[in-house]
Design an enzyme around this catalytic site. Sequence first.
Site, mmCIF file in Angstrom:
data_model
loop_
_atom_site.group_PDB
_atom_site.id
_atom_site.type_symbol
_atom_site.label_atom_id
_atom_site.label_comp_id
_atom_site.label_asym_id
_atom_site.label_seq_id
_atom_site.Cartn_x
_atom_site.Cartn_y
_atom_site.Cartn_z
ATOM 1 N N ASP A 148 0.833 -1.210 0.000
ATOM 2 C CA ASP A 148 0.000 0.000 0.000
ATOM 3 C C ASP A 148 0.866 1.258 0.000
ATOM 4 O OD1 ASP A 148 -2.355 -1.549 0.110
ATOM 5 O OD2 ASP A 148 -2.104 -1.802 2.264
ATOM 6 N N ARG A 151 2.333 1.935 -3.387
ATOM 7 C CA ARG A 151 1.354 2.624 -4.256
ATOM 8 C C ARG A 151 1.322 4.107 -3.915
ATOM 9 N NH1 ARG A 151 -2.642 -2.554 -3.897
ATOM 10 N NH2 ARG A 151 -1.891 -3.501 -5.816
#
Length: 308
Positions: A148, A151
């Site tokens: 995450d 990203r």
Amino acid sequence: MRKKITIVGVGHVGATTAQLAAYKELGDVVLIDIIEGVPQGKGLDLQESAPLELFDSNIMGTNDYKDTANSDIVVITAGVPRKPGMSREDLLNTNVKIVKSVTEQLAKYSPNAFVIVVSNPLDAMCYVAMKVGNFPRHRIIGLSGVLDSARMRSFISMELNVSMDDVHAMVMGLHGDSMVPLPRYSTVSGISITELMSREKIEKIIERTKNGGGEIVNLLKTGSAYYAPGSAIVQMIESILKDKKRVLPCAAYLDGEYGMKGVFMGVPLKLGIKGIDEIIQLKLTDNEMASLHKSAEEGKKTISQIKL
Ligand code: APR
């Protein structure tokens, strides 16, 4: 002696992880899947890339858990991925059965291994693997924040047009819609992004990060992301096997940290040859802490639906 890395589930994520781990010569790699021929075929294909990529890892494919015996690390990617419109939680019942059966075998043949869980819903699958395999909490780690935050780092770098090298990001909480990206702890060369971007731009990046996996599922139509997940898993494997003690956000079983117990949550931790060396407790604001606790409540709700 070379380390032994077993990857369970040789689909998109498993095969990409195997390739990157072999290229980095992190150890010998055993690929195992329920489908006959697939791990053997992908394993042989990858082995035949060795003279071209110049790596000395041995790769083997199998359907027999005996071949996985005494692994140093096992990575569980077995399961079904999402389709458009599905949340990670929609995979719960199918993947509980798969992860349960896989873990029983892994615990039998490699009781001392580190376990990296990747199957979704991630935080619930970590719980299944820990309970079924009876692994101590410092040896069971879920892929969440490394992916995450990668990203989020990409989105920050794209927005500010700065090198990826200088961008760090911190994403805590569940690996799902309730994840908690933390702009205060997200930096470019040590400068918090709160000093570099407007609130609106940061909000957009937070939303895109939360929906990062879904964005790719919607584009692919069949299956979910695998390049960034593969890279993230390999970063975790490398930190453990080389005792690098990197500080990475990963899912860990909390036992009082951040005022939470009995749930897997993405938190910053130090990863080395003992597995989780330390869970780092950030001084969160009241709002950040409230978001984290909300995320934990969702995790607990999912865990309460699991029948082992
Ligand atoms: N034992 C071993 N392998 C299994 C089992 C099982 N019981 N059940 C399924 N598999 C294998 C499948 O045969 C397939 O090869 O798991 C693999 C899954 O591969 P893909 O369908 O390509 O899925 P992938 O994109 O790799 O995602 C796997 O990781 O990111 C998560 O949400 C994702 O839960 C999903 C998992």
